[in-house]
Design a protein around this motif. Structure first.
Motif, PDB file in Angstrom:
ATOM      1  N   LEU A 141      -1.810   1.620  -2.312  1.00 47.67           N
ATOM      2  CA  LEU A 141      -0.440   2.145  -2.365  1.00 47.67           C
ATOM      3  C   LEU A 141      -0.446   3.617  -2.752  1.00 47.67           C
ATOM      4  O   LEU A 141       0.511   4.117  -3.347  1.00 47.67           O
ATOM      5  N   ASP A 142      -1.523   4.319  -2.411  1.00 50.98           N
ATOM      6  CA  ASP A 142      -1.649   5.715  -2.828  1.00 50.98           C
ATOM      7  C   ASP A 142      -0.496   6.568  -2.315  1.00 50.98           C
ATOM      8  O   ASP A 142      -0.013   7.459  -3.020  1.00 50.98           O
ATOM      9  N   HIS A 143      -0.050   6.318  -1.073  1.00 46.90           N
ATOM     10  CA  HIS A 143       1.036   7.142  -0.521  1.00 46.90           C
ATOM     11  C   HIS A 143       2.341   6.915  -1.271  1.00 46.90           C
ATOM     12  O   HIS A 143       3.082   7.868  -1.540  1.00 46.90           O
ATOM     13  N   LEU A 144       2.632   5.667  -1.640  1.00 43.23           N
ATOM     14  CA  LEU A 144       3.859   5.382  -2.379  1.00 43.23           C
ATOM     15  C   LEU A 144       3.803   5.969  -3.784  1.00 43.23           C
ATOM     16  O   LEU A 144       4.776   6.599  -4.247  1.00 43.23           O
ATOM     17  N   LEU A 145       2.699   5.782  -4.484  1.00 39.09           N
ATOM     18  CA  LEU A 145       2.564   6.346  -5.831  1.00 39.09           C
ATOM     19  C   LEU A 145       2.605   7.866  -5.791  1.00 39.09           C
ATOM     20  O   LEU A 145       3.151   8.508  -6.698  1.00 39.09           O
ATOM     21  N   ALA A 146       2.050   8.470  -4.739  1.00 38.64           N
ATOM     22  CA  ALA A 146       2.094   9.931  -4.613  1.00 38.64           C
ATOM     23  C   ALA A 146       3.526  10.422  -4.446  1.00 38.64           C
ATOM     24  O   ALA A 146       3.927  11.440  -5.034  1.00 38.64           O
ATOM     25  N   ALA A 147       4.324   9.691  -3.652  1.00 37.59           N
ATOM     26  CA  ALA A 147       5.737  10.067  -3.476  1.00 37.59           C
ATOM     27  C   ALA A 147       6.490   9.938  -4.795  1.00 37.59           C
ATOM     28  O   ALA A 147       7.309  10.804  -5.147  1.00 37.59           O
ATOM     29  N   MET A 148       6.216   8.874  -5.543  1.00 34.40           N
ATOM     30  CA  MET A 148       6.876   8.675  -6.831  1.00 34.40           C
ATOM     31  C   MET A 148       6.481   9.772  -7.820  1.00 34.40           C
ATOM     32  O   MET A 148       7.318  10.266  -8.575  1.00 34.40           O
ATOM     33  N   ARG A 149       5.213  10.147  -7.826  1.00 31.71           N
ATOM     34  CA  ARG A 149       4.766  11.204  -8.739  1.00 31.71           C
ATOM     35  C   ARG A 149       5.433  12.532  -8.403  1.00 31.71           C
ATOM     36  O   ARG A 149       5.856  13.275  -9.306  1.00 31.71           O
ATOM     37  N   TYR A 176       5.896  -0.499   2.550  1.00 31.67           N
ATOM     38  CA  TYR A 176       5.523   0.463   1.509  1.00 31.67           C
ATOM     39  C   TYR A 176       5.560   1.893   2.049  1.00 31.67           C
ATOM     40  O   TYR A 176       5.939   2.820   1.331  1.00 31.67           O
ATOM     41  N   LEU A 177       5.158   2.068   3.311  1.00 29.28           N
ATOM     42  CA  LEU A 177       5.248   3.405   3.914  1.00 29.28           C
ATOM     43  C   LEU A 177       6.709   3.835   4.041  1.00 29.28           C
ATOM     44  O   LEU A 177       7.048   4.998   3.794  1.00 29.28           O
ATOM     45  N   VAL A 178       7.583   2.901   4.412  1.00 26.65           N
ATOM     46  CA  VAL A 178       9.013   3.220   4.497  1.00 26.65           C
ATOM     47  C   VAL A 178       9.537   3.656   3.131  1.00 26.65           C
ATOM     48  O   VAL A 178      10.269   4.650   3.020  1.00 26.65           O
ATOM     49  N   ARG A 188      16.018  -4.646  -0.156  1.00 28.11           N
ATOM     50  CA  ARG A 188      16.528  -3.403  -0.736  1.00 28.11           C
ATOM     51  C   ARG A 188      16.012  -2.185   0.027  1.00 28.11           C
ATOM     52  O   ARG A 188      16.727  -1.180   0.144  1.00 28.11           O
ATOM     53  N   THR A 189      14.795  -2.260   0.512  1.00 25.61           N
ATOM     54  CA  THR A 189      14.224  -1.120   1.237  1.00 25.61           C
ATOM     55  C   THR A 189      15.025  -0.823   2.493  1.00 25.61           C
ATOM     56  O   THR A 189      15.333   0.347   2.791  1.00 25.61           O
ATOM     57  N   TRP A 190      15.379  -1.884   3.249  1.00 23.08           N
ATOM     58  CA  TRP A 190      16.180  -1.643   4.451  1.00 23.08           C
ATOM     59  C   TRP A 190      17.550  -1.074   4.090  1.00 23.08           C
ATOM     60  O   TRP A 190      17.990  -0.078   4.659  1.00 23.08           O
TER      61      TRP A 190
END
Length: 633
Positions: A223-231, A265-267, A324-326
């Motif tokens: 989930l590196d891309h999601l955690l990177a966006a959150m950071r 997760y990418l979305v 919730r994501t949608w």
């Protein structure tokens, strides 16, 4: 364990995810840790200077059990001779309260010096086990220090709060030594940014899993891309120096990596990224990402009822996260289209059958009810069944009204008939709200961010719908373009019904500033809705004739500019908007002063009205200049 709960009408014991709850530990998911409280008085047998030299303050357990005199040393002479364990405990026998008129002796151990039963355990008391330092959690997040106006590091290590007293007969041959346990390790910058994300950003866009569950999933899959966006988004709220640019480069690289998996997760990562870019005045790049994430969401079938079941792994909370994501993507698409008027709300035309999200306290607790659907929401008035829908569901319903308005003919300048039809939708949404949803507070009197956004969208729709027919000349505010291009409105001789609608909506938006929560914990799109409200206020203030409620108008302009100033600490769009509003206010002020210098301008006004009007104008400019000067870097 997560489970699907049976629908009940009991009052929830958990809050709806307000910033206050996040500060206290994100509900049941992350436990709050009370500060350590440990007595620090000496236990080495020191005596009061006023007592006889041979007096000891307490006997050890061995001497006490044998009713023998103890010399109070550590270890005492009897225990040293018999090679016994020497332990001291507090005794209340003979205690008569503090001495009067006596200077306290810091080295004296009083019989009442026992630790609070509700605090940390003290192994000096038999039967009590020692406590260990807890790992870092959201309880360590100090929002007062993380507000962007303060450059101080918002996360501080524990320090002396981990000080403990404990017994160890093998520690240098002594007992009851005062030692300091290993201090809690300070949080890393990425950890601080993730906590900042959950405290500030998550309440406005609660699609990702709660922190504890997300970190567990991150150990099992990439989930590196999601955690990177959150950071990166979390770093916008706190001072992290050059790490912010590094986080942004990382998330862009990971999201658009050639081998990235196209999934929910990418979305989530792309939605977080585009919201951050939109608020940072990179709106063109945000629109590009919005177009990409819409395509991916449709491609993977995120809009279908089956997606949550197929990709939820039988975990109700994960299935809820996909729903919730949608719907969060759906709402964001509508907000971008509504406030910027550059896109057309593509997802509004997608026939989606995704279940509606549940309440926030249910999501965090893992007790997820069986989802209801849009057809249930639309038929609730005619089905005869009493159903309670979540705040998230009312947020979805509010943005759907915006989509219907955007589908009107004539390029956003509809005729009276179409305006009346959309106004019926907006009014029906407000009138049929249950009592618990009529304001932005939940049952615990904490802010419900989902209802906050739902009301915000409804008021913004009212302004966008009625402004073209309002006859309130918008040309004085033509330079306020931070969120959307200027929308020309021709003036008329009198206020009409449409004018009343937009003025009422603008006032309601200003009132939303007054909720006692950090203004930066609202969605970034509140910036553009405040700007829309400010355009109405400024247009009204620019009118040539006397305004009877100028004092209220002054307070509303003051509220809007103050909120924009606070938001500008995080969002560049708010900084640009506040500067433009100030410039327009100064221009209006100069024009009104020029008009007032002509004696004919005051014909028909009483002296009291003249003085009141001039004082109101002076007050508005004085307050605006004071606020903006004090907020300047």
């Amino acid at each position: 364990m997560d489970s699907y709960a049976q629908p009940v009408s009991a009052t929830p014991s958990l809050s709806n995810g307000s910033p206050t709850e996040l500060f206290n530990g994100l509900g049941p998911e992350i436990s709050s840790q009370p500060p350590h409280s440990t007595p620090t008085s000496s236990i080495s047998g020191a005596v009061d200077s006023r007592a006889p030299p041979n007096t000891v303050q307490a006997a050890c357990l061995a001497c006490r059990s044998k009713h023998l005199k103890c010399d109070g040393k550590s270890p005492c002479s009897r225990c040293r001779t018999s090679d016994s364990e020497c332990v001291y405990v507090a005794s209340r026998r003979g205690y008569k309260g503090p001495r009067r008129n006596g200077a306290p002796n810091p080295n004296k151990r009083h019989a009442s010096d026992s630790p609070d039963a509700g605090g940390d355990s003290c192994p000096m008391l038999l039967g009590r086990a020692g406590s260990t330092a807890a790992p870092p959690s959201m309880a360590t997040f100090n929002p007062a220090l993380a507000i962007p106006e303060s450059p101080v590091t918002p996360f501080a290590p524990g320090g002396m709060n981990s000080l403990q007293l404990y017994r160890n007969p093998y520690l240098d041959g002594t007992n009851g030594a005062l030692v300091e346990a290993a201090p809690r390790p300070p949080q890393t910058v990425p950890e601080r940014c993730v906590d900042s994300f959950y405290y500030y950003f998550y309440p406005g866009h609660p699609a990702v899993l709660p922190k504890e569950q997300l970190l567990k999933v991150a150990k099992e899959r990439n989930l590196d891309h999601l955690l990177a966006a959150m950071r990166w988004v979390g770093s916008l709220y706190i001072d992290v120096g050059p790490a912010r640019a590094t986080f942004f480069e990382e998330v862009m690289r990971l999201v658009y990596a050639p081998d990235v998996i196209k999934d929910g997760y990418l979305v989530q990562a792309m939605v977080i990224l585009l919201i951050g870019l939109d608020g940072s005045c990179q709106q063109e790049k945000a629109r590009e990402i919005l177009s990409d994430v819409e395509r991916i969401a449709i491609e993977i079938g995120l809009y279908t009822r089956a997606f949550a079941t197929m990709h939820g792994g039988g975990i109700p909370r994960l299935e809820e996260s996909w729903r919730r994501t949608w719907w969060d993507l759906f709402v964001v698409d509508g907000m971008v289209a509504g406030v910027h008027r550059q896109t057309n709300f593509l997802l509004f035309d997608i026939v989606a059958d995704v279940g509606l999200p549940c309440e926030e306290y249910e999501y965090k607790s893992g007790s997820i009810p069986r989802p209801m659907y849009l057809e249930d929401f639309d038929d609730q008035l005619f089905s005869g069944e009493e159903r309670e829908f979540s705040s998230f569901a009312y947020r979805v319903a509010s943005i759907r009204n915006l989509g219907r308005m955007m589908r009107l003919p004539n390029g956003g300048f509809p005729n009276e008939e179409n305006v009346n039809r959309i106004e019926s939708l907006l009014s029906n949404w407000r009138m049929h709200l249950p009592a618990s949803k009529r304001d932005c507070l939940n049952k615990n009197c904490e802010l419900d961010e989902m209802m906050f956004q739902a009301h915000m969208i409804n008021h913004a729709c009212s302004i966008i719908l009625h402004q073209p027919l309002s006859q309130l000349d918008s040309s004085p505010a033509r330079d306020v373009t931070a969120c959307a291009p200027h929308r020309a409105v021709q003036s008329g001789d009198n206020f009409n019904l449409h004018t009343r609608h937009i003025i009422t909506a603008a006032c309601e938006i200003s009132k939303m500033v007054t909720y006692n929560v950090p203004i930066t914990s609202h969605t970034h799109f509140f910036t553009c809705v405040l700007t829309l409200s400010s355009i109405v206020h400024l247009s009204k203030w620019a009118l040539e004739y006397f305004i009877h409620d100028e004092d209220d108008l002054r307070q509303q302009i003051r509220l809007n500019i103050g909120a924009l100033n606070k938001l500008s600490g995080v969002w560049k769009a708010a900084h640009n908007a506040s500067g433009q509003v100030r410039g327009v206010a100064q221009e209006i002020y100069r024009a009104k002063k020029a008009q007032q210098s002509n004696p004919s301008f005051w014909v028909g006004f009483t002296q009291e009205e003249i003085i009141s009007s001039m004082a109101a104008d002076e007050g508005i400019m004085s307050e605006i200049n004071t606020m903006l000067t004090s907020s300047a870097p």
